[in-house]
Design an enzyme around this catalytic site. Structure first.
Site, PDB file in Angstrom:
ATOM      1  N   GLU A 111      35.980 -64.216  -2.201  1.00 30.58           N
ATOM      2  CA  GLU A 111      34.877 -64.972  -2.785  1.00 30.58           C
ATOM      3  C   GLU A 111      33.537 -64.282  -2.491  1.00 30.58           C
ATOM      4  OE1 GLU A 111      34.794 -69.435  -3.189  1.00 30.58           O
ATOM      5  OE2 GLU A 111      33.338 -69.199  -1.584  1.00 30.58           O
ATOM      6  N   ARG A 130       3.583 -61.117 -22.476  1.00 21.29           N
ATOM      7  CA  ARG A 130       2.586 -62.133 -22.122  1.00 21.29           C
ATOM      8  C   ARG A 130       1.237 -61.446 -21.840  1.00 21.29           C
ATOM      9  NH1 ARG A 130       0.835 -67.335 -22.469  1.00 21.29           N
ATOM     10  NH2 ARG A 130      -0.202 -68.003 -20.552  1.00 21.29           N
ATOM     11  N   GLN A 165      -0.585 -54.991 -11.067  1.00 25.79           N
ATOM     12  CA  GLN A 165       0.350 -54.579 -10.013  1.00 25.79           C
ATOM     13  C   GLN A 165       1.029 -55.770  -9.324  1.00 25.79           C
ATOM     14  OE1 GLN A 165      -1.099 -52.051  -6.792  1.00 25.79           O
ATOM     15  NE2 GLN A 165      -0.695 -50.296  -8.118  1.00 25.79           N
TER      16      GLN A 165
END
Ligand SMILES: Cc1cc2nc3c(=O)[nH]c(=O)nc-3n(C[C@H](O)[C@H](O)[C@H](O)COP(=O)(O)OP(=O)(O)OC[C@H]3O[C@@H](n4cnc5c(N)ncnc54)[C@H](O)[C@@H]3O)c2cc1C
Length: 384
Positions: A247, A273, A284
């Protein structure tokens, strides 16, 4: 060291991504809101072979090696927006099918594996209890021998797939006093959910992974035949530990895939955007968040695949699986926070799917052993 995927792995990866995008993603926001499990999607995954990845062909599976299973899970995580469905599939594979395959008798394999592979049966495992989570081996559920039967009593909680399960591997103490601690005296049983005395609570309402149903399971004088024991008496801890290795590698490969999809969406958003007259990716503060997300993915991948590589060589990978699980889960949560931040207010809204990814990611630092427990494991490995 060879980082290249084989041609088959590349093709299967492509096939899974295309399938997931086409078949599993529609309506995921509504399903998340309704906490609804996509049974049709689950069956479609079975048809593609995803529910039989490690299971040999004689039981209807694909018989893949560990690395190929991880490639497939990474692809599913990348292609499927419904991470609850992917979680349910992983639960069935690594905590039900795998233990039957590795520890079951031929009769148990014949009885359960073919139907689990086709999705006719749904499975999971039950270890956690209200009083024992991290300290799983301190469980209070007991199995007492009665002639040719075992009688189980106790209660389990947080059980993935329980509301939809046909069979669970239930861990119980078969110790008769002194053999407790570190899993001594724990045994595992294959319990059909229609056995008298088994009851499942109402689905638990969760922060994330809402499309994967979870519930409590109560066992009251549940009589199962001696043939329902998986592995040998007292062998429960070994089964549990084997499950966790699988898992912690394969499920977390699925999370790695989700992180890749998340990164791509963030890059696109940062390019599109515009604020203060330019794409936010030019700032940055935003681009470094994106760079950190990429860094986490690139660090996570070799850690995870090292576990698969070791297991394919027949070696144990307890330490490596703990390291990979710890790193990937914490990276997943941090990258999900970054993804929300990059999307601003839209990141907080359901439509943009970043808030769901954040909610889905948080469980990863809890299940399969919390981050603290992974650190304990690593420290113990180092002699502390
Ligand atoms: C989405 C989801 C699905 C799950 N599915 C299943 C399932 O299918 N089957 C199943 O059996 N269980 C399942 N679980 C349960 C999961 O395994 C447990 O939640 C987990 O092991 C932690 O146990 P707990 O919740 O009781 O927390 P606790 O053990 O009570 O821990 C609480 C806090 O104490 C810390 N802590 C505890 N002990 C130590 C220690 N020794 N050192 C340092 N810190 C410690 C923990 O890290 C944690 O921060 C699931 C959980 C979740 C969230």
């Amino acid at each position: 060291v060879d980082f290249a995927l084989t041609e088959e792995q590349v093709l299967f990866r492509r096939q899974i991504i295309d399938f997931a995008r086409k078949r599993l993603n529609e309506g995921v926001i509504a399903r998340d809101e309704a906490s609804a499990f996509d049974r049709d999607g689950f069956l479609a995954c079975a048809e593609l072979g995803l529910l039989g990845l490690p299971v040999p062909e004689q039981y209807g599976g694909l018989g893949l090696d560990v690395v190929s299973c991880m490639v497939a899970m990474e692809a599913l995580g990348y292609g499927a927006d419904d991470q609850g469905l992917a979680f349910a599939i992983n639960t069935q594979l690594w905590t039900c099918e795998l233990p039957i395959l590795k520890f079951g008798t031929e009769a148990q394999k014949q009885r359960y594996l073919p139907k689990l592979v086709t999705g006719e049966l749904i499975g999971g495992h039950a270890t956690s209890e209200p009083g024992s989570g991290s300290d799983a081996f301190a469980m209070q559920t007991k199995a007492v021998e009665d002639g040719e039967h075992w009688v189980l009593n106790g209660s389990k909680t947080f059980i993935t797939n329980a509301p939809i399960a046909d069979v669970l591997i239930i861990f119980a103490s078969t110790a008769t006093g002194e053999k407790r601690g570190f899993g001594g005296g724990l045994s595992a049983f294959l319990v059909d959910m229609d056995t008298p005395g088994v009851s499942v609570g109402k689905p638990l309402h969760k922060l994330g992974l809402r499309t994967s149903p979870t519930a409590e399971v109560t066992l009251e004088d549940v009589r199962v035949p001696a043939t329902a024991m998986l592995g040998k008496k007292g062998g429960g801890a070994a089964i549990f530990n084997a499950e966790m290795e699988w898992e912690r590698s394969c499920l977390f490969a699925c999370h790695l895939g989700a992180m890749e999809r998340q990164l791509e969406r963030c890059v696109t958003y940062a390019q599109e955007r515009v604020q203060f007259g330019q794409p936010i990716g030019n700032y940055q503060a935003v681009s470094h968040r994106v760079a950190n997300m990429k860094l986490r993915i690139e660090l996570a991948r070799p850690m995870l695949y090292k576990v698969g590589w070791l297991k394919d060589r027949g070696e144990r990978a307890v330490l490596e699986a703990a390291i990979a699980k710890l790193y990937v889960s914490e990276a997943y949560v941090q990258s999900s926070l970054d993804a929300v931040a990059i999307h601003g207010g839209y990141g907080y809204m359901a439509e943009y799917e970043m808030e769901r990814m954040l909610r889905d990611s948080v469980g990863s630092v809890l299940y399969s052993g919390t981050s603290d427990i992974q650190r304990n494991l690593i420290a113990r490995w180092l002699g502390l």
